[in-house]
Motif scaffolding. Structure first.
Motif, mmCIF file in Angstrom:
data_model
loop_
_atom_site.group_PDB
_atom_site.id
_atom_site.type_symbol
_atom_site.label_atom_id
_atom_site.label_comp_id
_atom_site.label_asym_id
_atom_site.label_seq_id
_atom_site.Cartn_x
_atom_site.Cartn_y
_atom_site.Cartn_z
ATOM 1 N N HIS A 110 22.020 3.914 -2.654
ATOM 2 C CA HIS A 110 21.515 3.690 -4.006
ATOM 3 C C HIS A 110 22.627 3.182 -4.932
ATOM 4 O O HIS A 110 22.434 2.210 -5.678
ATOM 5 C CB HIS A 110 20.911 4.980 -4.576
ATOM 6 C CG HIS A 110 20.550 4.863 -6.007
ATOM 7 N ND1 HIS A 110 19.430 4.179 -6.442
ATOM 8 C CD2 HIS A 110 21.178 5.297 -7.125
ATOM 9 C CE1 HIS A 110 19.396 4.212 -7.756
ATOM 10 N NE2 HIS A 110 20.445 4.882 -8.186
ATOM 11 N N VAL A 151 21.402 9.949 -8.230
ATOM 12 C CA VAL A 151 20.268 9.170 -7.746
ATOM 13 C C VAL A 151 19.097 9.297 -8.717
ATOM 14 O O VAL A 151 19.104 10.154 -9.598
ATOM 15 C CB VAL A 151 19.845 9.630 -6.323
ATOM 16 C CG1 VAL A 151 20.971 9.385 -5.320
ATOM 17 C CG2 VAL A 151 19.426 11.092 -6.312
ATOM 18 N N TYR A 192 14.129 11.434 -6.356
ATOM 19 C CA TYR A 192 14.700 11.910 -5.096
ATOM 20 C C TYR A 192 14.611 13.430 -4.986
ATOM 21 O O TYR A 192 14.632 13.972 -3.893
ATOM 22 C CB TYR A 192 16.162 11.487 -4.978
ATOM 23 C CG TYR A 192 16.393 10.047 -4.570
ATOM 24 C CD1 TYR A 192 15.603 9.016 -5.063
ATOM 25 C CD2 TYR A 192 17.423 9.717 -3.722
ATOM 26 C CE1 TYR A 192 15.839 7.700 -4.703
ATOM 27 C CE2 TYR A 192 17.670 8.397 -3.351
ATOM 28 C CZ TYR A 192 16.871 7.400 -3.846
ATOM 29 O OH TYR A 192 17.111 6.107 -3.475
#
Length: 122
Positions: free
Chosen positions: A55, A31, A35
């Motif tokens: 995602h 990610v 994050y």
């Protein structure tokens, strides 16, 4: 413990020591770096896996849309060989993202307690 062939090599098999830590580290690599700032994702790996799945699936969709429009959008701005190179990048990235999405799904399922069994082949 059996894990499917699509299981990411970087993640230890479920029930092995520190497997959830290896899953979290791998998911955080899947990610955007931002994050990492959300403590809730470190405290709740299922939430991280869920967000990672969304995602990656969005990235697959973006790659498909980018591929469909790249030749038209770039033809007046890049030489033909560069446009073809961009299309080749999309052709490589798409399958990589699909494999990543499959692996994220497996890790999320394992985090939710699912155990995998080897399927017999005829």
């Amino acid at each position: 413990m059996y894990v499917p062939p699509e299981w990411p090599h970087e993640v230890r098999p479920p029930d092995s020591p520190d497997w959830e830590l290896s899953a979290m580290a791998w998911l955080l690599d899947a990610v955007p770096p931002d994050y990492r700032a959300y403590g809730v994702l470190r405290r709740h790996p299922i939430a991280l896996a869920r967000m990672a799945g969304h995602h990656v699936r969005a990235s697959i969709q973006a790659a498909r849309e980018g591929y469909r429009g790249a030749a038209v959008d770039l033809k007046d701005h890049l030489p033909p060989h560069a446009v073809e190179a961009v299309l080749e990048a999309y052709r490589s990235e798409g399958p990589r993202l699909v494999r990543l999405a499959q692996a994220v799904d497996l890790v999320e399922r394992a985090l939710r307690g699912e155990r995998f069994t080897e399927k017999l082949r005829h």
